[in-house]
Design a protein around this motif. Structure first.
Motif, PDB file in Angstrom:
ATOM      1  N   ARG A   1       0.866  -1.189   0.000  1.00 40.30           N
ATOM      2  CA  ARG A   1       0.000   0.000   0.000  1.00 40.30           C
ATOM      3  C   ARG A   1       0.899   1.234   0.000  1.00 40.30           C
ATOM      4  NH1 ARG A   1      -1.845   3.122   4.272  1.00 40.30           N
ATOM      5  NH2 ARG A   1      -0.869   1.707   5.756  1.00 40.30           N
ATOM      6  N   PRO A   2       0.732   2.141  -0.996  1.00 32.01           N
ATOM      7  CA  PRO A   2       1.603   3.320  -1.069  1.00 32.01           C
ATOM      8  C   PRO A   2       1.364   4.270   0.100  1.00 32.01           C
ATOM      9  CG  PRO A   2      -0.123   3.456  -2.733  1.00 32.01           C
ATOM     10  CD  PRO A   2      -0.262   2.119  -2.073  1.00 32.01           C
ATOM     11  N   LEU A   3       2.469   4.846   0.604  1.00 31.90           N
ATOM     12  CA  LEU A   3       2.380   5.789   1.717  1.00 31.90           C
ATOM     13  C   LEU A   3       2.828   7.199   1.321  1.00 31.90           C
ATOM     14  CD1 LEU A   3       3.804   3.560   4.607  1.00 31.90           C
ATOM     15  CD2 LEU A   3       1.393   4.015   4.055  1.00 31.90           C
ATOM     16  N   PHE A   4       4.083   7.341   0.884  1.00 32.05           N
ATOM     17  CA  PHE A   4       4.619   8.660   0.539  1.00 32.05           C
ATOM     18  C   PHE A   4       5.867   8.483  -0.320  1.00 32.05           C
ATOM     19  CE2 PHE A   4       6.409   7.438   4.625  1.00 32.05           C
ATOM     20  CZ  PHE A   4       7.765   7.662   4.466  1.00 32.05           C
ATOM     21  N   ARG A   5       6.394   9.589  -0.815  1.00 35.45           N
ATOM     22  CA  ARG A   5       7.635   9.559  -1.587  1.00 35.45           C
ATOM     23  C   ARG A   5       8.510  10.724  -1.164  1.00 35.45           C
ATOM     24  NH1 ARG A   5       7.940  11.927  -7.233  1.00 35.45           N
ATOM     25  NH2 ARG A   5       6.880  13.885  -6.989  1.00 35.45           N
ATOM     26  N   PHE A   6       9.812  10.585  -1.432  1.00 33.24           N
ATOM     27  CA  PHE A   6      10.753  11.660  -1.136  1.00 33.24           C
ATOM     28  C   PHE A   6      12.020  11.453  -1.957  1.00 33.24           C
ATOM     29  CE2 PHE A   6      11.982   8.324   1.762  1.00 33.24           C
ATOM     30  CZ  PHE A   6      13.357   8.437   1.918  1.00 33.24           C
ATOM     31  N   LEU A   7      12.790  12.521  -2.086  1.00 32.88           N
ATOM     32  CA  LEU A   7      14.070  12.457  -2.788  1.00 32.88           C
ATOM     33  C   LEU A   7      15.166  12.273  -1.747  1.00 32.88           C
ATOM     34  CD1 LEU A   7      15.745  12.720  -5.400  1.00 32.88           C
ATOM     35  CD2 LEU A   7      15.760  15.196  -5.024  1.00 32.88           C
ATOM     36  N   PHE A   8      15.875  11.150  -1.821  1.00 29.99           N
ATOM     37  CA  PHE A   8      16.996  10.881  -0.922  1.00 29.99           C
ATOM     38  C   PHE A   8      18.266  11.391  -1.592  1.00 29.99           C
ATOM     39  CE2 PHE A   8      20.598   8.220   0.330  1.00 29.99           C
ATOM     40  CZ  PHE A   8      20.589   8.421   1.699  1.00 29.99           C
ATOM     41  N   GLU A   9      19.006  12.213  -0.871  1.00 29.97           N
ATOM     42  CA  GLU A   9      20.279  12.723  -1.383  1.00 29.97           C
ATOM     43  C   GLU A   9      21.304  12.682  -0.255  1.00 29.97           C
ATOM     44  OE1 GLU A   9      19.550  15.964  -4.713  1.00 29.97           O
ATOM     45  OE2 GLU A   9      18.523  16.511  -2.845  1.00 29.97           O
ATOM     46  N   GLN A  10      22.448  12.077  -0.556  1.00 27.46           N
ATOM     47  CA  GLN A  10      23.540  12.017   0.408  1.00 27.46           C
ATOM     48  C   GLN A  10      24.843  11.928  -0.379  1.00 27.46           C
ATOM     49  OE1 GLN A  10      24.016   8.427   2.817  1.00 27.46           O
ATOM     50  NE2 GLN A  10      24.410   9.738   4.570  1.00 27.46           N
ATOM     51  N   GLY A  11      25.658  12.952  -0.281  1.00 28.47           N
ATOM     52  CA  GLY A  11      26.884  12.986  -1.064  1.00 28.47           C
ATOM     53  C   GLY A  11      26.553  12.950  -2.543  1.00 28.47           C
TER      54      GLY A  11
END
Length: 169
Positions: free
Chosen positions: A98-108
């Motif tokens: 079941r979909p919850l949310f999305r986000f852009l992960f950025e690290q280095g």
């Protein structure tokens, strides 16, 4: 078995629009933004499936994770990838994330769009030995203790932090 570094992925922009394709190896080496899915799997007692990644993984070998999941293949939808990844990693059929949310992960130099899902599984699991070195079903309290003690994948930590924030409100 195909070499994971040769898997073809969609490359996306800051708005999650496809701009091209590249192999997973190129994506990681060049720091290209791509897509991933994360599925938090709970059992009927609300315990969370937690596992340690094998040492052969391209990203975060040997680290722990509270999500099953992985990269979205070229031309694949997030939804199809979530089902495929959950079923592959758990070694089962019939998972319905079941979909919850999305986000852009950025690290280095790392950058990927993350779609987070939740699923319940009531039955035995048979995780892929190529992907999972150890697994267990942990309560939220047990997981909180492990987060303080063990190395967890950084994107999984961030996704779980956001998951806890979204479920607290």
């Amino acid at each position: 078995m195909t070499n994971p570094a040769e898997e073809l992925l969609d490359v996306v922009d800051e708005h999650d629009r496809v701009t091209g394709t590249a192999t997973r190896g190129e994506v990681y080496r060049l720091g290209l933004t791509h897509r991933c899915v994360f599925i938090l799997v709970r059992d009927p007692q609300r315990r969370i499936f937690v596992h340690r990644r094998t040492e052969t993984k391209l990203f975060a070998p040997g680290a722990y994770d509270m999500f099953v999941g992985g990269v979205v293949g070229a031309g694949e939808t997030y939804e199809d990838a979530a089902v495929r990844e959950a079923e592959e990693e758990l070694g089962v059929d019939g998972v319905r994330p079941r979909p919850l949310f999305r986000f852009l992960f950025e690290q280095g130099t790392l950058s990927w769009w993350c779609r987070v899902y939740e699923a319940e599984w009531d039955g035995p699991v048979s995780p892929q030995v190529e992907e999972v070195g150890w697994y267990g079903w942990l309560t939220g309290e047990e997981l909180a203790g492990r987060l303080a003690e063990y190395e967890f994948v950084p994107d999984g930590r961030e996704a779980y932090r956001r998951y806890l924030e979204s479920s607290a409100g």
